[in-house]
Design a protein around this motif. Structure first.
Motif, short mmCIF file in Angstrom:
data_model
loop_
_atom_site.label_atom_id
_atom_site.label_comp_id
_atom_site.label_asym_id
_atom_site.label_seq_id
_atom_site.Cartn_x
_atom_site.Cartn_y
_atom_site.Cartn_z
N GLY A 47 7.34 -27.69 5.19
CA GLY A 47 7.99 -27.43 3.97
C GLY A 47 7.45 -26.67 2.87
N LEU A 48 5.97 -27.04 2.63
CA LEU A 48 5.16 -26.16 1.71
C LEU A 48 4.94 -24.85 2.48
CD1 LEU A 48 3.79 -25.99 -0.86
CD2 LEU A 48 1.57 -27.00 0.10
N ALA A 49 4.47 -24.70 3.79
CA ALA A 49 4.15 -23.61 4.31
C ALA A 49 5.34 -22.58 4.31
CB ALA A 49 3.72 -23.63 5.90
N GLN A 50 6.53 -23.09 4.67
CA GLN A 50 7.67 -22.25 4.82
C GLN A 50 8.17 -21.66 3.31
OE1 GLN A 50 11.25 -24.52 5.99
NE2 GLN A 50 12.54 -22.63 6.04
N SER A 56 3.63 -15.42 -0.58
CA SER A 56 2.30 -14.72 -0.49
C SER A 56 2.56 -13.23 0.09
CB SER A 56 1.38 -15.18 0.33
OG SER A 56 1.67 -15.21 1.80
N GLY A 57 3.44 -12.82 0.85
CA GLY A 57 3.84 -11.81 1.37
C GLY A 57 4.51 -10.83 0.43
N MET A 59 3.78 -11.26 -3.00
CA MET A 59 2.77 -10.92 -3.78
C MET A 59 1.87 -9.84 -3.53
SD MET A 59 1.89 -15.10 -4.88
CE MET A 59 0.28 -14.41 -5.73
N VAL A 60 1.58 -9.94 -2.18
CA VAL A 60 0.58 -8.58 -1.74
C VAL A 60 1.46 -7.41 -1.91
CG1 VAL A 60 -0.25 -7.65 0.58
CG2 VAL A 60 -0.71 -10.23 -0.20
N ARG A 61 2.63 -7.45 -1.48
CA ARG A 61 3.40 -6.13 -1.53
C ARG A 61 3.55 -5.75 -3.01
NH1 ARG A 61 6.30 -8.47 2.55
NH2 ARG A 61 7.76 -9.46 1.17
N ALA A 62 3.80 -6.71 -4.06
CA ALA A 62 3.95 -6.10 -5.42
C ALA A 62 2.49 -5.61 -6.11
CB ALA A 62 4.35 -7.58 -6.18
N ARG A 63 1.57 -6.46 -5.38
CA ARG A 63 0.25 -5.97 -5.76
C ARG A 63 -0.04 -4.61 -5.52
NH1 ARG A 63 -5.12 -9.14 -6.90
NH2 ARG A 63 -6.60 -7.29 -7.30
N SER A 64 0.16 -4.19 -4.17
CA SER A 64 0.11 -2.92 -3.71
C SER A 64 0.81 -1.84 -4.31
CB SER A 64 -0.06 -2.88 -2.02
OG SER A 64 1.51 -3.07 -1.70
N GLY A 65 1.95 -2.05 -4.89
CA GLY A 65 2.77 -1.30 -5.64
C GLY A 65 3.72 -0.72 -4.61
N SER A 66 3.74 -1.13 -3.22
CA SER A 66 4.72 -0.83 -2.23
C SER A 66 5.69 -1.84 -1.91
CB SER A 66 3.66 -0.57 -0.92
OG SER A 66 4.59 -0.18 0.14
N SER A 67 6.89 -1.33 -1.37
CA SER A 67 7.84 -2.26 -1.06
C SER A 67 7.97 -2.45 0.16
CB SER A 67 9.17 -1.73 -1.29
OG SER A 67 9.35 -0.51 -0.50
N LEU A 78 3.23 -3.06 10.82
CA LEU A 78 2.92 -4.66 10.41
C LEU A 78 1.51 -4.70 9.85
CD1 LEU A 78 4.55 -6.59 13.27
CD2 LEU A 78 5.30 -5.78 10.92
N VAL A 79 0.79 -3.67 10.04
CA VAL A 79 -0.64 -3.85 9.51
C VAL A 79 -1.02 -3.24 8.20
CG1 VAL A 79 -3.32 -3.27 9.82
CG2 VAL A 79 -1.74 -3.92 11.74
N HIS A 80 -1.45 -3.97 7.09
CA HIS A 80 -1.26 -3.60 5.77
C HIS A 80 -2.78 -2.84 5.59
CE1 HIS A 80 -1.45 -3.56 1.12
NE2 HIS A 80 -0.34 -3.79 1.42
N ALA A 81 -2.41 -1.60 4.54
CA ALA A 81 -3.65 -0.92 4.10
C ALA A 81 -5.00 -1.76 4.01
CB ALA A 81 -3.26 -0.14 2.88
N SER A 82 -6.09 -1.27 3.77
CA SER A 82 -7.33 -1.78 3.54
C SER A 82 -7.25 -2.59 2.03
CB SER A 82 -8.25 -1.13 3.44
OG SER A 82 -8.33 0.01 2.28
N PRO A 83 -8.31 -3.72 2.07
CA PRO A 83 -8.27 -4.46 0.89
C PRO A 83 -8.52 -3.47 -0.39
CG PRO A 83 -9.37 -5.63 2.31
CD PRO A 83 -9.01 -4.35 3.08
N PHE A 84 -9.48 -2.45 0.13
CA PHE A 84 -9.62 -1.43 -1.06
C PHE A 84 -8.32 -0.47 -1.65
CE2 PHE A 84 -13.67 -1.61 1.39
CZ PHE A 84 -14.32 -2.11 0.58
N HIS A 85 -7.45 -0.39 -0.64
CA HIS A 85 -6.32 0.12 -1.04
C HIS A 85 -5.51 -0.66 -2.07
CE1 HIS A 85 -2.86 2.66 -0.96
NE2 HIS A 85 -2.02 1.66 -0.54
#
Length: 94
Positions: A47-50, A56-57, A59-67, A78-85
């Motif tokens: 339940g927690l993982a669901q 988390s997905g 949060m990553v999209r919000a941080r990268s500024g991309s929808s 499906l592969v996100h840009a590098s952590p530097f990006h």
């Protein structure tokens, strides 16, 4: 996703008692030791993982500024840009 988590957990709960029975002998309560004692904790973890994985997905999209994920050619998008990006670093310091 929830179905995949449930199927994976079911496989583990089925193989656990078999492995314990092979190691310790079948006269002991293998079903209880190998599966039943873990069911409540496993249900809570599923339940927690669901809830956490989609969050988390987002949060990553919000941080990268991309929808959307910015995929590489041939990777199906499906592969996100590098952590530097994601961190906003566009070039290395000289």
């Amino acid at each position: 996703m929830a179905l995949a988590l449930l199927v994976g957990n079911a496989v583990i709960c089925l193989l656990g008692p078999v492995w314990l029975g092979t190691l310790l002998g079948w006269e002991k309560p293998m079903l209880h030791w190998g599966a039943l004692s873990f069911l409540v904790r496993d249900a809570l973890k599923l339940g927690l993982a669901q809830r956490v994985i989609p969050l988390s997905g987002r949060m990553v999209r919000a941080r990268s500024g991309s929808s959307r994920f910015t995929g590489r050619a041939g990777m199906g998008g499906l592969v996100h840009a590098s952590p530097f990006h994601v961190a906003g670093i566009t070039r290395c310091a000289a």
